[in-house]
Motif scaffolding. Structure first.
Motif, PDB file in Angstrom:
ATOM      1  N   LEU A 210       0.869  -1.469   0.086  1.00  0.00           N
ATOM      2  CA  LEU A 210      -0.035   0.050  -0.068  1.00  0.00           C
ATOM      3  C   LEU A 210       0.891   1.369  -0.059  1.00  0.00           C
ATOM      4  O   LEU A 210       1.965   1.266   0.487  1.00  0.00           O
ATOM      5  CB  LEU A 210      -0.863   0.143   1.127  1.00  0.00           C
TER       6      LEU A 210
ATOM      7  N   GLN B  72      -3.928   5.550  -1.267  1.00  0.00           N
ATOM      8  CA  GLN B  72      -4.377   4.370  -1.670  1.00  0.00           C
ATOM      9  C   GLN B  72      -5.673   3.734  -1.248  1.00  0.00           C
ATOM     10  O   GLN B  72      -5.740   3.888   0.461  1.00  0.00           O
ATOM     11  CB  GLN B  72      -3.273   3.110  -1.991  1.00  0.00           C
ATOM     12  N   GLN B  73      -6.639   3.104  -1.544  1.00  0.00           N
ATOM     13  CA  GLN B  73      -7.900   2.378  -0.869  1.00  0.00           C
ATOM     14  C   GLN B  73      -7.462   1.116  -0.337  1.00  0.00           C
ATOM     15  O   GLN B  73      -6.424   0.349  -0.989  1.00  0.00           O
ATOM     16  CB  GLN B  73      -8.847   2.316  -2.033  1.00  0.00           C
TER      17      GLN B  73
ATOM     18  N   LEU C   5      -7.415  -6.112   1.872  1.00  0.00           N
ATOM     19  CA  LEU C   5      -6.730  -6.302   0.499  1.00  0.00           C
ATOM     20  C   LEU C   5      -6.445  -5.154  -0.054  1.00  0.00           C
ATOM     21  O   LEU C   5      -7.238  -4.104   0.036  1.00  0.00           O
ATOM     22  CB  LEU C   5      -7.813  -7.279  -0.412  1.00  0.00           C
ATOM     23  N   PRO C   6      -5.455  -4.816  -0.722  1.00  0.00           N
ATOM     24  CA  PRO C   6      -5.024  -3.649  -1.473  1.00  0.00           C
ATOM     25  C   PRO C   6      -5.636  -3.512  -3.006  1.00  0.00           C
ATOM     26  O   PRO C   6      -5.551  -2.489  -3.575  1.00  0.00           O
ATOM     27  CB  PRO C   6      -3.320  -3.742  -1.728  1.00  0.00           C
ATOM     28  N   TYR C   7      -6.824  -4.469  -2.936  1.00  0.00           N
ATOM     29  CA  TYR C   7      -7.552  -4.162  -4.348  1.00  0.00           C
ATOM     30  C   TYR C   7      -8.851  -4.812  -4.080  1.00  0.00           C
ATOM     31  O   TYR C   7      -9.221  -5.428  -2.979  1.00  0.00           O
ATOM     32  CB  TYR C   7      -6.974  -5.197  -5.373  1.00  0.00           C
ATOM     33  N   ASP C   8      -9.848  -4.490  -4.965  1.00  0.00           N
ATOM     34  CA  ASP C   8     -11.259  -4.901  -4.744  1.00  0.00           C
ATOM     35  C   ASP C   8     -11.529  -6.171  -5.331  1.00  0.00           C
ATOM     36  O   ASP C   8     -11.126  -6.328  -6.792  1.00  0.00           O
ATOM     37  CB  ASP C   8     -12.076  -3.803  -5.472  1.00  0.00           C
TER      38      ASP C   8
ATOM     39  N   HIS D 271      -9.309  -2.354   0.712  1.00  0.00           N
ATOM     40  CA  HIS D 271     -10.740  -3.067   0.795  1.00  0.00           C
ATOM     41  C   HIS D 271     -10.868  -4.116   1.985  1.00  0.00           C
ATOM     42  O   HIS D 271      -9.841  -4.788   2.120  1.00  0.00           O
ATOM     43  CB  HIS D 271     -10.992  -3.901  -0.397  1.00  0.00           C
TER      44      HIS D 271
ATOM     45  N   GLU E 277     -11.929  -7.449  -9.411  1.00  0.00           N
ATOM     46  CA  GLU E 277     -11.172  -8.345  -9.938  1.00  0.00           C
ATOM     47  C   GLU E 277     -11.820  -9.511 -10.724  1.00  0.00           C
ATOM     48  O   GLU E 277     -11.423  -9.895 -12.030  1.00  0.00           O
ATOM     49  CB  GLU E 277     -10.090  -8.996  -9.114  1.00  0.00           C
TER      50      GLU E 277
END
Length: 73
Positions: free
Chosen positions: A26, A30-31, A44-47, A33, A51
């Protein structure tokens, strides 16, 4: 690893240690999740939903590659 909930302005927030930020990949701004699981939560560093959607889109584009190329003309 422990993090403490702190007051930040009129909100509450978490201060993440540099080590955790590094391990999660991260960067500031940054978002992050949060996914609820049966036994707790996962950060998680991503959705993960996005994905899944993108993987499905890739499959559709591969399957209809010729049709999409013809429509692009």
């Amino acid at each position: 690893m422990k993090v403490q909930i702190k007051k930040i302005g009129n909100s509450d927030g978490l201060i993440l240690p540099k080590e955790l930020m590094h391990r999660l990949g991260l960067k500031r701004g940054q978002q992050l999740h949060i996914v609820e699981l049966a036994g707790g939560f996962q950060l998680l560093p991503y959705d993960p939903d996005f994905e899944k959607t993108m993987n499905l889109a890739d499959e559709i584009m591969d399957e209809y590659r010729d049709t999409l190329a013809a429509l692009a003309k």
